[in-house]
Motif scaffolding. Sequence first.
Motif, PDB file in Angstrom:
ATOM      1  N   UNK A  27       0.207 -32.173  19.896  1.00 19.95           N
ATOM      2  CA  UNK A  27      -0.501 -31.326  18.957  1.00 19.95           C
ATOM      3  C   UNK A  27       0.288 -30.057  18.701  1.00 19.95           C
ATOM      4  N   UNK A  28       0.294 -29.642  17.431  1.00 15.17           N
ATOM      5  CA  UNK A  28       0.963 -28.404  17.076  1.00 15.17           C
ATOM      6  C   UNK A  28       0.109 -27.203  17.422  1.00 15.17           C
ATOM      7  N   UNK A  29       0.713 -26.042  17.336  1.00 12.77           N
ATOM      8  CA  UNK A  29      -0.018 -24.819  17.616  1.00 12.77           C
ATOM      9  C   UNK A  29      -1.070 -24.584  16.533  1.00 12.77           C
ATOM     10  N   UNK A  30      -2.221 -24.094  16.948  1.00 10.88           N
ATOM     11  CA  UNK A  30      -3.275 -23.759  16.008  1.00 10.88           C
ATOM     12  C   UNK A  30      -3.716 -22.320  16.248  1.00 10.88           C
ATOM     13  N   UNK A  31      -4.821 -21.933  15.638  1.00 13.06           N
ATOM     14  CA  UNK A  31      -5.287 -20.555  15.761  1.00 13.06           C
ATOM     15  C   UNK A  31      -5.686 -20.197  17.185  1.00 13.06           C
ATOM     16  N   UNK A  32      -6.014 -21.201  17.995  1.00 15.63           N
ATOM     17  CA  UNK A  32      -6.383 -20.900  19.376  1.00 15.63           C
ATOM     18  C   UNK A  32      -5.211 -20.304  20.148  1.00 15.63           C
ATOM     19  N   UNK A  33      -3.995 -20.553  19.679  1.00 12.83           N
ATOM     20  CA  UNK A  33      -2.825 -20.006  20.360  1.00 12.83           C
ATOM     21  C   UNK A  33      -2.626 -18.523  20.139  1.00 12.83           C
ATOM     22  N   UNK A  34      -3.283 -17.978  19.115  1.00 11.70           N
ATOM     23  CA  UNK A  34      -3.140 -16.540  18.849  1.00 11.70           C
ATOM     24  C   UNK A  34      -4.487 -15.831  18.966  1.00 11.70           C
ATOM     25  N   UNK A  35      -5.337 -16.355  19.840  1.00 11.46           N
ATOM     26  CA  UNK A  35      -6.653 -15.743  20.027  1.00 11.46           C
ATOM     27  C   UNK A  35      -6.541 -14.297  20.476  1.00 11.46           C
ATOM     28  N   UNK A  36      -5.667 -14.056  21.458  1.00  7.89           N
ATOM     29  CA  UNK A  36      -5.568 -12.706  21.998  1.00  7.89           C
ATOM     30  C   UNK A  36      -5.097 -11.737  20.923  1.00  7.89           C
ATOM     31  N   UNK A  37      -4.181 -12.181  20.041  1.00  2.88           N
ATOM     32  CA  UNK A  37      -3.716 -11.302  18.966  1.00  2.88           C
ATOM     33  C   UNK A  37      -4.848 -10.976  18.003  1.00  2.88           C
ATOM     34  N   UNK A  38      -5.666 -11.974  17.681  1.00  3.70           N
ATOM     35  CA  UNK A  38      -6.803 -11.743  16.787  1.00  3.70           C
ATOM     36  C   UNK A  38      -7.808 -10.798  17.436  1.00  3.70           C
ATOM     37  N   UNK A  39      -8.073 -10.996  18.741  1.00  2.00           N
ATOM     38  CA  UNK A  39      -9.005 -10.113  19.448  1.00  2.00           C
ATOM     39  C   UNK A  39      -8.498  -8.673  19.449  1.00  2.00           C
ATOM     40  N   UNK A  40      -7.189  -8.499  19.715  1.00  2.00           N
ATOM     41  CA  UNK A  40      -6.628  -7.147  19.719  1.00  2.00           C
ATOM     42  C   UNK A  40      -6.731  -6.515  18.335  1.00  2.00           C
ATOM     43  N   UNK A  41      -6.476  -7.319  17.298  1.00  2.00           N
ATOM     44  CA  UNK A  41      -6.571  -6.804  15.934  1.00  2.00           C
ATOM     45  C   UNK A  41      -7.997  -6.366  15.618  1.00  2.00           C
ATOM     46  N   UNK A  42      -8.973  -7.183  16.015  1.00  2.00           N
ATOM     47  CA  UNK A  42     -10.371  -6.845  15.740  1.00  2.00           C
ATOM     48  C   UNK A  42     -10.781  -5.579  16.490  1.00  2.00           C
ATOM     49  N   UNK A  43     -10.452  -5.534  17.806  1.00  2.00           N
ATOM     50  CA  UNK A  43     -10.814  -4.361  18.605  1.00  2.00           C
ATOM     51  C   UNK A  43     -10.117  -3.113  18.072  1.00  2.00           C
ATOM     52  N   UNK A  44      -8.830  -3.231  17.743  1.00  2.00           N
ATOM     53  CA  UNK A  44      -8.094  -2.086  17.218  1.00  2.00           C
ATOM     54  C   UNK A  44      -8.660  -1.592  15.901  1.00  2.00           C
ATOM     55  N   UNK A  45      -9.040  -2.536  15.008  1.00  2.00           N
ATOM     56  CA  UNK A  45      -9.619  -2.146  13.723  1.00  2.00           C
ATOM     57  C   UNK A  45     -10.945  -1.422  13.904  1.00  2.00           C
ATOM     58  N   UNK A  46     -11.789  -1.970  14.789  1.00  2.00           N
ATOM     59  CA  UNK A  46     -13.089  -1.340  15.044  1.00  2.00           C
ATOM     60  C   UNK A  46     -12.912   0.065  15.619  1.00  2.00           C
ATOM     61  N   UNK A  47     -12.012   0.208  16.594  1.00  2.00           N
ATOM     62  CA  UNK A  47     -11.777   1.526  17.192  1.00  2.00           C
ATOM     63  C   UNK A  47     -11.204   2.496  16.156  1.00  2.00           C
ATOM     64  N   UNK A  48     -10.323   2.003  15.299  1.00  2.00           N
ATOM     65  CA  UNK A  48      -9.745   2.872  14.266  1.00  2.00           C
ATOM     66  C   UNK A  48     -10.824   3.378  13.312  1.00  2.00           C
TER      67      UNK A  48
END
Length: 369
Positions: free
Chosen positions: A332-353
């Motif tokens: 199986x190729x990489x999917x969005x689950x492989x960048x979960x932590x990046x998405x979480x950091x982006x969401x948390x960073x956006x909310x804090x900003x």
Amino acid sequence: MDYNVLRTLSEYMNFTLEFDEDKGVYFGSVLANGSATGSLGKIVRGEVDMGGNHRFIEDLGSADYQHTLPSFIEDLCIVVHKAGSKPRWLAILGCFKWEVWLCILITYVICAISWSIRERMVEKDIDYTKAHLEIFAIAFSIPVKVKIRSKFILSVCLYLNIITVSIFQGNYIKSLNIVQYYKEIDTLEEFIHSGYQISTSLVNIFDGIDSVIYSKLKERIIDSSDADIPSLYRTASSTNIAALLSKRNAEMFEKTIKDSEGNPVFHMVKQCPVTHLYGYLLRKNSPFIPKINAILQKLKEGGWMSKWLNDDYQYNLVDRVEMEYRHDFEFKGLDLSGIQIAIYILIVGTVLSVVVFCMELLWWRIIFS
């Protein structure tokens, strides 16, 4: 190996082999009422002269059988269910050990303090927040316009960035492509604290060993003599039942049996608790015992037992197990689950900003009002 041994015995003793093959008949054991089951029962009742499969040399609770001399010796190891895989979002944390993460943080703090001190030597009225943001941007390759006053500190930050980011990217891709598991059980103490129970017909395997660890292991034994399901199958379908197998079998099953995703199902505890002797079963007072023991001893001394055993496990059994147990799986190729932590950091960073931005607007309104 067993067929080669029987074939050699028939050639030297000049007899014809007749196999009594019953599917579903295992080694067998002696029940509480004194009757024997499986191949042991056939030997005790006189239906066959010899057991065709090697088995542990032990007291099975019946006086109507006899063991041959030991044909080989091997460790008995505990097989448990493979530890669960780590969530994909933890892959970023597994790029470095916690000591490395700590060193990176300390290095960044030291560079930030050094940069602030250098700026203060030039400008008396310095914004420390700005200095820390500048060093952060330099360390993580974020475009920023700064006045270069200390080439040494800047060079250190740039080299740190090149080395850290390169290693991080390589390890992160590796973490996404290779399934990461939680810590496996590799010692007997870890096994005791794990809460596992041992499913085996060798209920007396730890008798006579004066040790606290072995006493606790004995308390965890579940007698599987009368079980319809082999111990290994129970281990595959449960996360708290272990099996006791020979080291060769344990290593073979660990490497060959996979789940539908292609991941291992079993794990062998590295610290094996006991070593056991293997031999063959014959009828009590069989006239063939002296001759069979002499031939087995010659085969053992000549290295034929070890050769046949290695050939058996390396070629025949491994191929059979892979065909019988291994499921087909696709890469199986990489999917969005492989960048979960990046998405979480982006969401948390956006909310804090957004929160900080709203607080700044509110603060300026209060000041100017």
